[in-house]
Design a protein around this motif. Structure first.
Motif, PDB file in Angstrom:
ATOM      1  N   THR A 169     -41.620  15.115  32.666  1.00 57.61           N
ATOM      2  CA  THR A 169     -41.623  14.868  34.111  1.00 57.61           C
ATOM      3  C   THR A 169     -42.766  15.588  34.826  1.00 57.61           C
ATOM      4  O   THR A 169     -43.453  14.980  35.667  1.00 57.61           O
ATOM      5  N   PRO A 170     -43.051  16.888  34.561  1.00 60.37           N
ATOM      6  CA  PRO A 170     -44.179  17.536  35.253  1.00 60.37           C
ATOM      7  C   PRO A 170     -45.533  16.913  34.901  1.00 60.37           C
ATOM      8  O   PRO A 170     -46.473  17.003  35.700  1.00 60.37           O
ATOM      9  N   ALA A 189     -44.893   7.354  32.506  1.00 64.30           N
ATOM     10  CA  ALA A 189     -43.487   7.110  32.849  1.00 64.30           C
ATOM     11  C   ALA A 189     -43.043   5.729  32.397  1.00 64.30           C
ATOM     12  O   ALA A 189     -41.905   5.544  31.931  1.00 64.30           O
ATOM     13  N   VAL A 190     -43.943   4.728  32.518  1.00 67.15           N
ATOM     14  CA  VAL A 190     -43.596   3.376  32.074  1.00 67.15           C
ATOM     15  C   VAL A 190     -43.311   3.365  30.575  1.00 67.15           C
ATOM     16  O   VAL A 190     -42.336   2.736  30.112  1.00 67.15           O
ATOM     17  N   PHE A 193     -46.203   8.777  41.503  1.00 68.31           N
ATOM     18  CA  PHE A 193     -46.427   9.378  40.191  1.00 68.31           C
ATOM     19  C   PHE A 193     -47.935   9.523  39.948  1.00 68.31           C
ATOM     20  O   PHE A 193     -48.722   8.605  40.250  1.00 68.31           O
ATOM     21  N   GLU A 194     -48.343  10.649  39.401  1.00 69.91           N
ATOM     22  CA  GLU A 194     -49.749  10.865  39.074  1.00 69.91           C
ATOM     23  C   GLU A 194     -50.157  10.081  37.828  1.00 69.91           C
ATOM     24  O   GLU A 194     -51.288   9.602  37.728  1.00 69.91           O
ATOM     25  N   MET A 249     -37.294  12.392  35.035  1.00 68.87           N
ATOM     26  CA  MET A 249     -37.400  10.962  34.693  1.00 68.87           C
ATOM     27  C   MET A 249     -36.082  10.398  34.156  1.00 68.87           C
ATOM     28  O   MET A 249     -35.646   9.331  34.611  1.00 68.87           O
ATOM     29  N   PRO A 250     -35.373  11.049  33.204  1.00 70.70           N
ATOM     30  CA  PRO A 250     -34.095  10.467  32.767  1.00 70.70           C
ATOM     31  C   PRO A 250     -32.980  10.647  33.786  1.00 70.70           C
ATOM     32  O   PRO A 250     -31.937   9.980  33.675  1.00 70.70           O
ATOM     33  N   SER A 251     -33.169  11.575  34.740  1.00 70.76           N
ATOM     34  CA  SER A 251     -32.182  11.789  35.796  1.00 70.76           C
ATOM     35  C   SER A 251     -30.790  12.051  35.193  1.00 70.76           C
ATOM     36  O   SER A 251     -30.653  12.820  34.245  1.00 70.76           O
TER      37      SER A 251
END
Length: 413
Positions: A91-92, A48-49, A42-43, A107-109
């Motif tokens: 996500t992007p 995301a956390v 992840f960039e 991210m939530p998939s």
């Protein structure tokens, strides 16, 4: 909805809500696990956390809201879908561009599908179509175009959610229909119970007052006549209220019985009709009708002919026993046949009188009564003792032949 309806609704919908609760927890764990295995790629992992922290807290805190349809409000559904859409669109920003182009998950998939399924279970296929369409748009924006795997996932969620929503709507409609049928069945049973109680109590008292009033005479006779009319009215009401209680003479009662037979047969659409409704117009102050508390079904033509035979028997009572003679009609519903007995308190028929009447061409009993029952495959038995009245017993099988309509034969006669 009655208590029984609520129990049925829980039996159908509750497993869906329980499954959705488990699905949300499992997919939350799955999404967090995917992120943990790809953390280094992840960039902006801190973003995301933060998102996954919100997702975990939201999922666990809102578990009671997906326990049933009442708790799952529109406000909750909107907020839940918003969290899923925000996760897709972030996500992007958080993930690497190469991973996204290579078909990496959002991210939530698959947690997003839980939000769409909540819409489907709560509001049906239309709500599911709306939610899945918004998810599809967000996925296309996240990928920057209609990639093959994205289109595949979007169509799968769209079709599955709409199908589940439609099944839920059908299940709810079936629940309402079943609940209504159970209510009607319960009401019918209660009515039959009341009919039995009334028959065993009130109707017998009214009949006793009528008989005692006729014996005492004077003002008591008038009271007995009124009790007889009320007995007829109450008996008709208990039977179903299909035919109004007539206050006319027996001359018009026969015509009303035939008219009631035609109306009842028309309403039944060719199906069985209730014989009690056809015999009700014959009841009056001088004619007592005793019938079962439950319907007595017969084929329309057979019921018509039995009612006509009863009318012919009452005509004989009026003609030969006098206008003040009393008559009793008893209806018995046996497993294989229906028995109708007409009894009067007249002087009776002298021995050999019926044979003499047939020899003179007077065929009322032979044709109007016995002929009708013979055409139906039944029988008519006449018992008379001089000085003790006359009794006519009509027996008709429930499985009557409809090939030759007895009504046509009766009209020819």
């Amino acid at each position: 909805m009655p208590r029984g309806g609520e129990v049925m609704r829980m039996s159908v919908e509750q497993p869906l809500w329980r499954a959705l609760t488990g699905y949300r927890v499992l997919t939350m764990v799955y999404a967090v696990g995917l992120f943990a295995t790809a953390y280094d790629e992840f960039e902006r992992p801190w973003l995301a956390v933060v998102y996954f922290a919100v997702l975990v807290v939201w999922t666990l805190a809102t578990l009671p809201l997906v326990a049933n349809a009442a708790r799952c409000t529109r406000r909750f559904l909107t907020a839940d879908l918003t969290i899923a859409l925000v996760g897709i669109l972030l996500t992007p920003v958080a993930d690497a561009h190469e991973r996204i182009q290579a078909g990496g998950p959002t991210m939530p998939s698959i947690w997003t599908a839980g939000s769409v399924l909540a819409f489907a279970i709560k509001g049906g296929w239309r709500w599911a179509a709306l939610a899945s369409t918004l998810v599809a748009v967000a996925n296309l924006v996240e990928r920057g175009g209609p990639a093959r795997d994205t289109v595949h996932n979007v169509v799968l969620v769209w079709v599955a959610s709409i199908a589940i929503g439609y099944v839920v709507e059908v299940a709810r409609a079936s629940e309402r229909t079943l609940a209504r049928a159970l209510e009607i069945e319960a009401a019918t049973r209660e009515r039959e119970r009341l009919a039995r109680d009334i028959h065993d109590g009130v109707l017998q008292v009214l009949a006793m007052v009528q008989r005692r009033g006729a014996v005492i005479g004077g003002e008591a006779a008038e009271l007995g006549r009124m009790a007889g009319e009320q007995e007829v009215a109450l008996r008709t009401l208990v039977s179903g209220g299909l035919v109004p209680v007539p206050r006319a003479s027996r001359d018009t009662a026969g015509k009303e019985a035939v008219r009631a037979a035609d109306d009842t047969a028309g309403e039944a659409g060719g199906g069985p009709v209730d014989l009690r409704a056809l015999l009700a117009p014959y009841a009056g102050a001088l004619v007592n009708l005793a019938e079962p508390g439950a319907p007595v079904p017969l084929a329309p033509a057979a019921a018509r002919e039995v009612a006509a035979a009863v009318g012919a028997a009452l005509d004989n009572v009026r003609e030969h026993a006098g206008p003040d003679a009393r008559a009793w009609i008893l209806v018995e519903d046996e497993p294989d046949e229906v028995i109708v007995t007409v009894r009067d308190d007249g002087p009776g028929i002298p021995e050999g009188r019926l044979a003499q009447a047939e020899g003179e061409g007077r065929l009322g009993v032979a044709l109007s009564i016995r002929g009708r029952l013979r055409d139906l495959g039944g029988s008519a038995e006449l018992i008379s003792v001089p000085g003790q009245g006359t009794e006519v017993e009509l027996k008709v099988p429930k499985d009557t032949r409809e090939a030759d309509d007895p009504r046509g034969k009766a009209e020819q006669r």
